[in-house]
Write a protein that holds these residues in place. Structure first.
Motif, short mmCIF file in Angstrom:
data_model
loop_
_atom_site.label_atom_id
_atom_site.label_comp_id
_atom_site.label_asym_id
_atom_site.label_seq_id
_atom_site.Cartn_x
_atom_site.Cartn_y
_atom_site.Cartn_z
N GLN A 119 0.83 -1.20 0.00
CA GLN A 119 0.00 0.00 0.00
C GLN A 119 0.86 1.25 0.00
O GLN A 119 0.53 2.24 -0.66
CB GLN A 119 -0.95 0.01 1.20
CG GLN A 119 -2.10 -0.95 1.05
CD GLN A 119 -3.04 -0.93 2.24
OE1 GLN A 119 -2.84 -0.21 3.21
NE2 GLN A 119 -4.08 -1.74 2.18
N THR A 150 1.49 6.68 -7.16
CA THR A 150 0.29 7.34 -7.67
C THR A 150 0.44 8.85 -7.52
O THR A 150 0.72 9.32 -6.42
CB THR A 150 -0.96 6.87 -6.88
OG1 THR A 150 -1.02 5.45 -6.96
CG2 THR A 150 -2.22 7.48 -7.43
N GLU A 178 2.04 1.67 -3.56
CA GLU A 178 0.97 2.19 -4.41
C GLU A 178 0.74 3.69 -4.18
O GLU A 178 0.50 4.43 -5.13
CB GLU A 178 -0.32 1.41 -4.17
CG GLU A 178 -0.25 0.00 -4.70
CD GLU A 178 -1.39 -0.90 -4.26
OE1 GLU A 178 -2.31 -0.40 -3.56
OE2 GLU A 178 -1.37 -2.09 -4.61
N LEU A 179 0.84 4.12 -2.93
CA LEU A 179 0.65 5.54 -2.64
C LEU A 179 1.75 6.41 -3.21
O LEU A 179 1.50 7.52 -3.67
CB LEU A 179 0.55 5.75 -1.13
CG LEU A 179 -0.74 5.28 -0.48
CD1 LEU A 179 -0.62 5.29 1.04
CD2 LEU A 179 -1.91 6.16 -0.92
#
Length: 87
Positions: A79, A86, A82-83
């Motif tokens: 996670q 992005t 992914e943060l």
């Protein structure tokens, strides 16, 4: 002047985690994947110092600040990855 952002493939992120935090991520790709997906409560060594080291390394690698407030909401290393990739 805006900083150019660079993609950070998951394998490179895993290497960064290992190198900068010393957190062992397993010896096989399957073990590494499992640990990247594991909840932080399942990582016996994980604590806020690891997060601080990781944030510093990510900012250096990416050449830009990372959203620390959003990272605090993450429940796994995947996670966090992914943060930070992005926009």
């Amino acid at each position: 002047m805006p900083t150019e952002t660079h993609p950070l493939p998951l394998a490179e992120f895993a290497r960064l985690v290992r190198d900068e935090t010393g957190l062992p991520l397993g010896t096989t790709p399957a073990e590494e994947t499992a640990l990247l997906d594991a909840d932080f409560d399942e990582l016996p060594e994980w604590d806020s110092m690891y997060l601080l080291k990781l944030v510093t390394a990510l900012e250096h690698t990416l050449g830009r600040p990372v959203p620390v407030g959003r990272l605090l909401e993450a429940r796994s290393l995947r996670q966090i990855h992914e943060l930070v990739i992005t926009p």
